[in-house]
Design a protein around this motif. Structure first.
Motif, PDB file in Angstrom:
ATOM      1  N   VAL A 185      17.112  27.894  62.307  1.00 20.89           N
ATOM      2  CA  VAL A 185      16.936  28.943  61.309  1.00 20.89           C
ATOM      3  C   VAL A 185      18.321  29.441  60.898  1.00 20.89           C
ATOM      4  O   VAL A 185      19.096  29.915  61.718  1.00 20.89           O
ATOM      5  CB  VAL A 185      16.099  30.119  61.872  1.00 20.89           C
ATOM      6  N   SER A 219      13.539  27.765  52.239  1.00 23.31           N
ATOM      7  CA  SER A 219      12.426  27.130  52.955  1.00 23.31           C
ATOM      8  C   SER A 219      11.145  27.891  52.753  1.00 23.31           C
ATOM      9  O   SER A 219      10.090  27.318  52.524  1.00 23.31           O
ATOM     10  CB  SER A 219      12.742  27.049  54.445  1.00 23.31           C
ATOM     11  N   GLU A 220      11.201  29.200  52.854  1.00 15.45           N
ATOM     12  CA  GLU A 220      10.027  30.049  52.658  1.00 15.45           C
ATOM     13  C   GLU A 220      10.482  31.257  51.851  1.00 15.45           C
ATOM     14  O   GLU A 220      11.540  31.798  52.087  1.00 15.45           O
ATOM     15  CB  GLU A 220       9.481  30.558  53.992  1.00 15.45           C
ATOM     16  N   TRP A 241      13.577  32.918  54.032  1.00 13.76           N
ATOM     17  CA  TRP A 241      13.876  32.222  55.284  1.00 13.76           C
ATOM     18  C   TRP A 241      14.443  30.862  54.921  1.00 13.76           C
ATOM     19  O   TRP A 241      13.922  30.186  54.052  1.00 13.76           O
ATOM     20  CB  TRP A 241      12.600  32.015  56.105  1.00 13.76           C
ATOM     21  N   THR A 242      15.485  30.444  55.612  1.00  9.92           N
ATOM     22  CA  THR A 242      16.049  29.116  55.387  1.00  9.92           C
ATOM     23  C   THR A 242      16.167  28.409  56.727  1.00  9.92           C
ATOM     24  O   THR A 242      16.727  28.956  57.673  1.00  9.92           O
ATOM     25  CB  THR A 242      17.440  29.210  54.732  1.00  9.92           C
ATOM     26  N   ARG A 243      15.632  27.188  56.746  1.00 10.31           N
ATOM     27  CA  ARG A 243      15.683  26.379  57.963  1.00 10.31           C
ATOM     28  C   ARG A 243      16.242  25.010  57.621  1.00 10.31           C
ATOM     29  O   ARG A 243      15.994  24.474  56.551  1.00 10.31           O
ATOM     30  CB  ARG A 243      14.277  26.189  58.531  1.00 10.31           C
ATOM     31  N   HIS A 296      12.459  38.565  51.500  1.00 14.91           N
ATOM     32  CA  HIS A 296      11.872  37.815  52.618  1.00 14.91           C
ATOM     33  C   HIS A 296      12.150  36.310  52.526  1.00 14.91           C
ATOM     34  O   HIS A 296      11.241  35.491  52.556  1.00 14.91           O
ATOM     35  CB  HIS A 296      10.368  38.071  52.712  1.00 14.91           C
ATOM     36  N   HIS A 350      18.801  31.495  57.844  1.00 20.76           N
ATOM     37  CA  HIS A 350      18.567  32.858  57.364  1.00 20.76           C
ATOM     38  C   HIS A 350      17.162  33.265  57.746  1.00 20.76           C
ATOM     39  O   HIS A 350      16.225  32.516  57.539  1.00 20.76           O
ATOM     40  CB  HIS A 350      18.693  32.944  55.840  1.00 20.76           C
ATOM     41  N   ALA A 351      17.038  34.463  58.270  1.00 21.51           N
ATOM     42  CA  ALA A 351      15.729  34.960  58.662  1.00 21.51           C
ATOM     43  C   ALA A 351      15.449  36.272  57.942  1.00 21.51           C
ATOM     44  O   ALA A 351      16.136  37.267  58.152  1.00 21.51           O
ATOM     45  CB  ALA A 351      15.664  35.167  60.170  1.00 21.51           C
ATOM     46  N   ASP A 352      14.460  36.252  57.064  1.00 29.95           N
ATOM     47  CA  ASP A 352      13.969  37.444  56.377  1.00 29.95           C
ATOM     48  C   ASP A 352      15.090  38.172  55.611  1.00 29.95           C
ATOM     49  O   ASP A 352      15.346  39.350  55.810  1.00 29.95           O
ATOM     50  CB  ASP A 352      13.288  38.382  57.372  1.00 29.95           C
TER      51      ASP A 352
END
Length: 133
Positions: free
Chosen positions: A89, A128-129, A82-84, A80, A91-93
Motif C-alpha cells: 500500500v 487503485s481504489e 488508495w494506491t497499491r 479516499h 497511499h491509504a485513504d
C-alpha cells in the motif's frame, strides 16, 4: 480556460514587443553622433526595457490572480484514494482539496509515493481504489 491562457500569452507578447520597441526608439533618438553615446543609450534602453517588462508582467499576474481569486470552486478534490502496487500500500485513504491558485508542496523520503500521488492528481495514473464524488 486553456484557450484563454493562449490569448493572454499572445496579448502579453504583443504588449511586451510594443513596449520594447517604443523604449528602444526613445533611447535611439537620444544618441549623439559618437560611439560612447551609442553604448550608453543602448545600455539604458536594455535596462529600461527589462524593468518595464517586469513591471507590466507583474500587472498581468495581479490581474490573473485577481480573476482567479473571485472563483470559489475547488480546482482539485480527491477523496479516499488508495494506491497499491501488488500487496504494498503506497497511499491509504488520501483526502486532498486544492482551491484555484493554491500551491501544493509534497515532501518525503525517496520511494514514499510523491510522484505516484502527483500522477494521480493530474490524471496520468488511476488510483487503485477511489470513492466517487
Amino acid at each position: 480556460m486553456p484557450l484563454l491562457n493562449v490569448f493572454i500569452g499572445l496579448l502579453k507578447s504583443a504588449v511586451f514587443g510594443l513596449l520594447i520597441a517604443l523604449i528602444a526608439c526613445h533611447f535611439g533618438f537620444r544618441i549623439k553622433p559618437n560611439t560612447e553615446s551609442l553604448g550608453n543609450e543602448t545600455t539604458n534602453s536594455v535596462v529600461a526595457s527589462i524593468t518595464i517588462v517586469i513591471m507590466v508582467d507583474a500587472v498581468f499576474a495581479f490581474c490573473s490572480w485577481h480573476r482567479h481569486a473571485d472563483m470559489n470552486n475547488d480546482a482539485i478534490r480527491i477523496e479516499h484514494v488508495w494506491t497499491r502496487f501488488g500487496e504494498k500500500v503506497v497511499h491509504a485513504d488520501i483526502n486532498l482539496t486544492l482551491a484555484q491558485g493554491e500551491i501544493l508542496g509534497l515532501v518525503g523520503a525517496s520511494g514514499c509515493g510523491k510522484t505516484t500521488l502527483l500522477r494521480e492528481i493530474i490524471g496520468l495514473t488511476d488510483p487503485s481504489e477511489a470513492k466517487s464524488l
